[in-house]
Design an enzyme around this catalytic site. Structure first.
Site, PDB file in Angstrom:
ATOM      1  N   TYR A 154       0.862  -1.192   0.000  1.00 43.63           N
ATOM      2  CA  TYR A 154       0.000   0.000   0.000  1.00 43.63           C
ATOM      3  C   TYR A 154       0.889   1.229   0.000  1.00 43.63           C
ATOM      4  O   TYR A 154       1.568   1.516   0.988  1.00 43.63           O
ATOM      5  CB  TYR A 154      -0.912  -0.045   1.217  1.00 43.63           C
ATOM      6  CG  TYR A 154      -1.973   1.037   1.283  1.00 43.63           C
ATOM      7  CD1 TYR A 154      -2.252   1.881   0.215  1.00 43.63           C
ATOM      8  CD2 TYR A 154      -2.724   1.201   2.440  1.00 43.63           C
ATOM      9  CE1 TYR A 154      -3.229   2.853   0.288  1.00 43.63           C
ATOM     10  CE2 TYR A 154      -3.712   2.170   2.529  1.00 43.63           C
ATOM     11  CZ  TYR A 154      -3.952   2.998   1.460  1.00 43.63           C
ATOM     12  OH  TYR A 154      -4.919   3.967   1.539  1.00 43.63           O
TER      13      TYR A 154
ATOM     14  N   LYS B 199      -1.355  -1.355  -4.066  1.00 47.45           N
ATOM     15  CA  LYS B 199      -2.478  -0.415  -3.983  1.00 47.45           C
ATOM     16  C   LYS B 199      -1.868   0.979  -4.064  1.00 47.45           C
ATOM     17  O   LYS B 199      -1.136   1.408  -3.170  1.00 47.45           O
ATOM     18  CB  LYS B 199      -3.256  -0.592  -2.683  1.00 47.45           C
ATOM     19  CG  LYS B 199      -4.406   0.408  -2.536  1.00 47.45           C
ATOM     20  CD  LYS B 199      -5.075   0.300  -1.167  1.00 47.45           C
ATOM     21  CE  LYS B 199      -6.140   1.397  -1.012  1.00 47.45           C
ATOM     22  NZ  LYS B 199      -6.738   1.410   0.335  1.00 47.45           N
TER      23      LYS B 199
END
Length: 299
Positions: free
Chosen positions: A138, A166
């Site tokens: 992330y 992400k």
């Protein structure tokens, strides 16, 4: 466009429903899972930032994942946030999330202590070594204070369990380079940039606005898959009011919970301090934005 993913392709970073006073809302959690599954999702992210992971206890986080795994019952992949700025804690939580039945892990870069890039590589490798689950990195430097540098992503892509990113960096050229250089699956982590990232080759999205617009995001992914950019742009532009209302009015978890109350999915918009519920003027903006959508109907 990569159409195969161990995480699903249309995911929402779920809020954690709570009752007044802040206890977890088991009934609300069940209602939310069913709502998301009925509106185009094939993946659910639990214990992320929007799930208020920073104010849940470890036991609450693990139990929420366990419950969502049971509620989803194989109908969607369940991705569990395990990030921490303490590597030992992140390793510990990765193991617990695997035991709770998660299908994959979401690993945010360590926040606040701002490690060097070699430290970031070592951190992520240690967590990825902790289980056999696929890991989605992330990248959100606006929250963590540290980005994944291009060379760091290349190094981490060599780990067999690190398979996705992400991307909430907001840098489309960096995203293009990352996709070209790493072979990692790419997911939009910023609702405003979902269509641009899909057009560049992203696999899917991990949304917040997907709480109320899952069907639209699923349709957008499908439109890009078949090369129908006109339809994808129409969907993208139709989401402008609700993306602005949920993501720019105050804070994503606050507004997503308020929106779910408006839809009748959960009963309470309760959040834990330091978050506070929406004031009336924010709810007015939110209601006006929701009114612009053909609201998803649970089937």
């Amino acid at each position: 466009m990569t159409t195969s993913s161990p995480f699903g392709r249309v995911l929402t970073a779920m809020v954690t429903p709570m009752v007044p006073g802040g206890a977890l809302d088991e009934r609300g959690l069940g209602s939310l899972v069913e709502h998301l599954l009925a509106t185009g999702h094939d993946g659910l992210v639990v214990n992320g930032t929007t799930g208020e992971s920073s104010t849940l206890t470890d036991d609450e986080s693990v139990e929420t994942v366990r419950r969502v795994v049971g509620l989803a019952a194989g109908r969607a992949k369940v991705v569990a946030g395990c990030g921490s700025n303490d590597t030992a804690h992140a390793v510990h939580m990765a193991g617990r999330m695997a035991q709770a039945g998660a299908d994959g892990l979401l690993l945010v870069s360590p926040y606040y202590n701002k490690p060097t890039q070699p430290g970031l590589v070592a951190h992520c490798r240690a967590v990825a070594d902790a289980t056999d689950l696929p890991v989605m990195l992330y990248d959100i430097p606006g929250r963590t204070g540290i980005p994944f540098a291009p060379e760091t992503l290349v190094a981490l892509a060599e780990h067999p369990n690190i398979v996705a990113v992400k991307d909430a960096k907001g840098d489309l050229w960096a995203s293009t380079r990352g996709m070209a250089d790493t072979g990692l699956l790419w997911f939009s982590g910023e609702d405003a940039l979902t269509l641009p990232l899909l057009a560049l080759g992203a696999t899917g999205t991990v949304s917040v606005v997907g709480h109320v617009a899952g069907a639209q995001y699923a349709a957008m992914v499908a439109a890009v898959d078949r090369g129908d950019l006109d339809q994808a742009r129409t969907l993208h532009r139709s989401l402008v009011p609700v993306v602005d209302a949920v993501m720019s009015t105050s804070q994503g978890a606050i507004m997503a919970k308020a929106a779910l109350v408006e839809l009748g999915v959960i009963e309470h918009a309760t959040v834990r301090l330091p978050l506070v519920e929406s004031p009336p003027e924010h709810l007015t903006l939110l209601r006006a934005a929701l009114a612009t959508l053909p609201l998803p109907k649970d089937a």
